[in-house]
Scaffold this motif. Structure first.
Motif, PDB file in Angstrom:
ATOM      1  N   LEU A 172       0.836  -1.200   0.000  1.00  0.00           N
ATOM      2  CA  LEU A 172       0.000   0.000   0.000  1.00  0.00           C
ATOM      3  C   LEU A 172       0.875   1.255   0.000  1.00  0.00           C
ATOM      4  N   LYS A 173       1.902   1.258   0.839  1.00  0.00           N
ATOM      5  CA  LYS A 173       2.810   2.406   0.924  1.00  0.00           C
ATOM      6  C   LYS A 173       3.564   2.623  -0.385  1.00  0.00           C
ATOM      7  N   THR A 174       4.057   1.515  -0.960  1.00  0.00           N
ATOM      8  CA  THR A 174       4.820   1.618  -2.209  1.00  0.00           C
ATOM      9  C   THR A 174       3.961   2.208  -3.323  1.00  0.00           C
ATOM     10  N   ALA A 175       2.732   1.703  -3.437  1.00  0.00           N
ATOM     11  CA  ALA A 175       1.821   2.223  -4.460  1.00  0.00           C
ATOM     12  C   ALA A 175       1.497   3.690  -4.200  1.00  0.00           C
ATOM     13  N   HIS A 176       1.350   4.048  -2.920  1.00  0.00           N
ATOM     14  CA  HIS A 176       1.062   5.434  -2.556  1.00  0.00           C
ATOM     15  C   HIS A 176       2.210   6.351  -2.955  1.00  0.00           C
ATOM     16  N   GLN A 183       2.306   6.975  -6.508  1.00  0.00           N
ATOM     17  CA  GLN A 183       1.069   7.618  -6.974  1.00  0.00           C
ATOM     18  C   GLN A 183       0.294   6.723  -7.945  1.00  0.00           C
ATOM     19  N   ASP A 184       0.364   5.422  -7.680  1.00  0.00           N
ATOM     20  CA  ASP A 184      -0.378   4.449  -8.480  1.00  0.00           C
ATOM     21  C   ASP A 184      -1.676   4.152  -7.726  1.00  0.00           C
ATOM     22  N   THR A 185      -2.720   4.953  -7.998  1.00  0.00           N
ATOM     23  CA  THR A 185      -3.954   4.846  -7.219  1.00  0.00           C
ATOM     24  C   THR A 185      -4.677   3.518  -7.428  1.00  0.00           C
ATOM     25  N   VAL A 186      -4.557   2.937  -8.615  1.00  0.00           N
ATOM     26  CA  VAL A 186      -5.211   1.652  -8.868  1.00  0.00           C
ATOM     27  C   VAL A 186      -4.551   0.549  -8.044  1.00  0.00           C
ATOM     28  N   ASP A 228      -6.130  -1.559  -4.877  1.00  0.00           N
ATOM     29  CA  ASP A 228      -6.161  -3.024  -4.910  1.00  0.00           C
ATOM     30  C   ASP A 228      -5.512  -3.598  -3.650  1.00  0.00           C
ATOM     31  N   ALA A 229      -4.382  -3.031  -3.241  1.00  0.00           N
ATOM     32  CA  ALA A 229      -3.730  -3.476  -2.009  1.00  0.00           C
ATOM     33  C   ALA A 229      -4.619  -3.195  -0.803  1.00  0.00           C
ATOM     34  N   ASP A 230      -5.350  -2.084  -0.858  1.00  0.00           N
ATOM     35  CA  ASP A 230      -6.315  -1.718   0.182  1.00  0.00           C
ATOM     36  C   ASP A 230      -7.343  -2.839   0.347  1.00  0.00           C
ATOM     37  N   ALA A 231      -7.951  -3.278  -0.762  1.00  0.00           N
ATOM     38  CA  ALA A 231      -8.971  -4.331  -0.718  1.00  0.00           C
ATOM     39  C   ALA A 231      -8.385  -5.636  -0.193  1.00  0.00           C
ATOM     40  N   GLN A 232      -7.171  -5.969  -0.627  1.00  0.00           N
ATOM     41  CA  GLN A 232      -6.526  -7.199  -0.160  1.00  0.00           C
ATOM     42  C   GLN A 232      -6.240  -7.135   1.339  1.00  0.00           C
ATOM     43  N   MET A 266     -18.458  -7.968  -4.114  1.00  0.00           N
ATOM     44  CA  MET A 266     -19.089  -6.659  -4.071  1.00  0.00           C
ATOM     45  C   MET A 266     -18.295  -5.698  -3.184  1.00  0.00           C
ATOM     46  N   LEU A 267     -17.864  -6.183  -2.003  1.00  0.00           N
ATOM     47  CA  LEU A 267     -17.099  -5.325  -1.102  1.00  0.00           C
ATOM     48  C   LEU A 267     -15.762  -4.938  -1.732  1.00  0.00           C
ATOM     49  N   ARG A 268     -15.123  -5.905  -2.387  1.00  0.00           N
ATOM     50  CA  ARG A 268     -13.825  -5.625  -3.005  1.00  0.00           C
ATOM     51  C   ARG A 268     -13.974  -4.551  -4.081  1.00  0.00           C
ATOM     52  N   GLU A 269     -15.030  -4.685  -4.914  1.00  0.00           N
ATOM     53  CA  GLU A 269     -15.264  -3.672  -5.948  1.00  0.00           C
ATOM     54  C   GLU A 269     -15.568  -2.328  -5.305  1.00  0.00           C
ATOM     55  N   HIS A 270     -16.339  -2.359  -4.219  1.00  0.00           N
ATOM     56  CA  HIS A 270     -16.697  -1.122  -3.531  1.00  0.00           C
ATOM     57  C   HIS A 270     -15.446  -0.434  -2.984  1.00  0.00           C
ATOM     58  N   ILE A 271     -14.577  -1.192  -2.335  1.00  0.00           N
ATOM     59  CA  ILE A 271     -13.354  -0.626  -1.759  1.00  0.00           C
ATOM     60  C   ILE A 271     -12.441  -0.099  -2.853  1.00  0.00           C
ATOM     61  N   THR A 272     -12.261  -0.895  -3.918  1.00  0.00           N
ATOM     62  CA  THR A 272     -11.331  -0.510  -4.977  1.00  0.00           C
ATOM     63  C   THR A 272     -11.807   0.707  -5.757  1.00  0.00           C
ATOM     64  N   VAL A 273     -13.061   0.660  -6.229  1.00  0.00           N
ATOM     65  CA  VAL A 273     -13.576   1.772  -7.040  1.00  0.00           C
ATOM     66  C   VAL A 273     -13.631   3.062  -6.244  1.00  0.00           C
ATOM     67  N   ASN A 274     -14.177   3.005  -5.028  1.00  0.00           N
ATOM     68  CA  ASN A 274     -14.275   4.214  -4.222  1.00  0.00           C
ATOM     69  C   ASN A 274     -12.905   4.696  -3.775  1.00  0.00           C
ATOM     70  N   GLY A 275     -11.999   3.727  -3.517  1.00  0.00           N
ATOM     71  CA  GLY A 275     -10.648   4.100  -3.104  1.00  0.00           C
ATOM     72  C   GLY A 275      -9.911   4.861  -4.181  1.00  0.00           C
ATOM     73  N   VAL A 276     -10.046   4.394  -5.426  1.00  0.00           N
ATOM     74  CA  VAL A 276      -9.401   5.095  -6.542  1.00  0.00           C
ATOM     75  C   VAL A 276      -9.946   6.503  -6.655  1.00  0.00           C
ATOM     76  N   GLY A 277     -11.274   6.635  -6.584  1.00  0.00           N
ATOM     77  CA  GLY A 277     -11.894   7.953  -6.710  1.00  0.00           C
ATOM     78  C   GLY A 277     -11.436   8.917  -5.642  1.00  0.00           C
ATOM     79  N   MET A 278     -11.408   8.466  -4.399  1.00  0.00           N
ATOM     80  CA  MET A 278     -10.996   9.339  -3.294  1.00  0.00           C
ATOM     81  C   MET A 278      -9.537   9.746  -3.426  1.00  0.00           C
ATOM     82  N   ARG A 279      -8.682   8.778  -3.780  1.00  0.00           N
ATOM     83  CA  ARG A 279      -7.248   9.072  -3.856  1.00  0.00           C
ATOM     84  C   ARG A 279      -6.913   9.999  -5.009  1.00  0.00           C
ATOM     85  N   GLU A 280      -7.632   9.861  -6.115  1.00  0.00           N
ATOM     86  CA  GLU A 280      -7.367  10.730  -7.264  1.00  0.00           C
ATOM     87  C   GLU A 280      -7.899  12.130  -7.036  1.00  0.00           C
TER      88      GLU A 280
END
Length: 241
Positions: free
Chosen positions: A131-135, A138-141, A145-149, A173-187
């Motif tokens: 998660l830190k490395t991706a952060h 600046q690789d929000t996707v 994904d690491a967030d959901a995992q 459903m939860l994984r999609e919810h975490i990933t999609v919303n996470g990307v939106g918030m981070r971007e």
């Protein structure tokens, strides 16, 4: 088959079923070879083979000739696709999902802090590093994904069969919810992205340090932050119309 032989087969079945239930053998994983299982359970290979065949007949295992025996997806009783589609198409349901996640994931964080093994903690720390490395990159996707995992790993670390299967039954459903919303918030805002990182670090540390109340509070804080973000976003959209 003698009575004693049937008893040994049933005993091996119960042990394999327990591994399916507690997540030791997750969906898609490959069982150890018959010889190894026979040694592990102190029975013959024929006994192991019979137990596997019975579980395969129930749809819990899949035998792939030449490849091995794999855990089926049957225990992951996904929600019907029409329901998942409705959730996806109606953003207003996001509040209900977050409310549900607050209850479920607060509990899993609490019990994970009590019961996480060294292996669980290693997995959580590894995902936090991803998660830190991706952060940093600046690789929000990849970050989302690491967030959901990470949330999945915490559910596993709770070692509560009901929590685990409740979460895995709707994990798509939860994984999609975490990933999609996470990307939106981070971007949307780098400040928000940094705050999300701090929140994940807080509940991951509390779990790995064995502090149940702190872990639950940190998880609640994280979910509440996400809920406030989307509530403000929705209010802003309404005011624009």
């Amino acid at each position: 088959m003698t009575t004693s032989s049937r008893g040994r087969v049933e005993e091996v079945m119960r042990k394999l079923e327990s591994a399916l239930l507690d997540g030791s053998l997750p969906a898609g994983s490959r069982l150890a070879p018959e010889r190894q299982l026979a040694g592990q359970y102190a029975v013959s290979r024929n006994t192991v083979r019979e137990a596997i065949q019975r579980l395969a007949a129930r749809g819990l295992l899949r035998v792939k000739p030449g490849a091995g025996v794999f855990v089926s997806e049957q225990l992951r009783s996904h929600l019907p696709s029409p329901w998942a589609q409705l959730v996806s198409d109606h953003p207003a349901l996001r509040s209900d999902i977050l409310e549900f996640r607050r209850v479920l994931e607060g509990a899993t964080a609490y019990f994970a802090a009590q019961r996480a093994t060294d292996t669980d903690k290693q997995k959580i720390r590894s995902l936090m590093q991803a998660l830190k490395t991706a952060h940093e990159q600046q690789d929000t996707v990849a970050e989302s994904d690491a967030d959901a995992q990470l949330h999945e790993a915490i559910a596993m670390a709770s070692h509560n069969v009901m929590f685990l299967h409740l979460q895995t039954s709707i994990i798509s459903m939860l994984r999609e919810h975490i990933t999609v919303n996470g990307v939106g918030m981070r971007e949307q805002d780098p400040v928000i992205s940094a705050q999300l990182m701090q929140q994940h670090q807080a509940f991951a540390d509390a779990i790995c340090d064995g502090h149940p109340e702190e872990a639950r509070t940190a998880m609640h804080t994280h979910i509440d932050f996400v809920r406030r973000y989307f509530r403000q976003d929705e209010d802003a959209q309404i005011s624009c119309h």
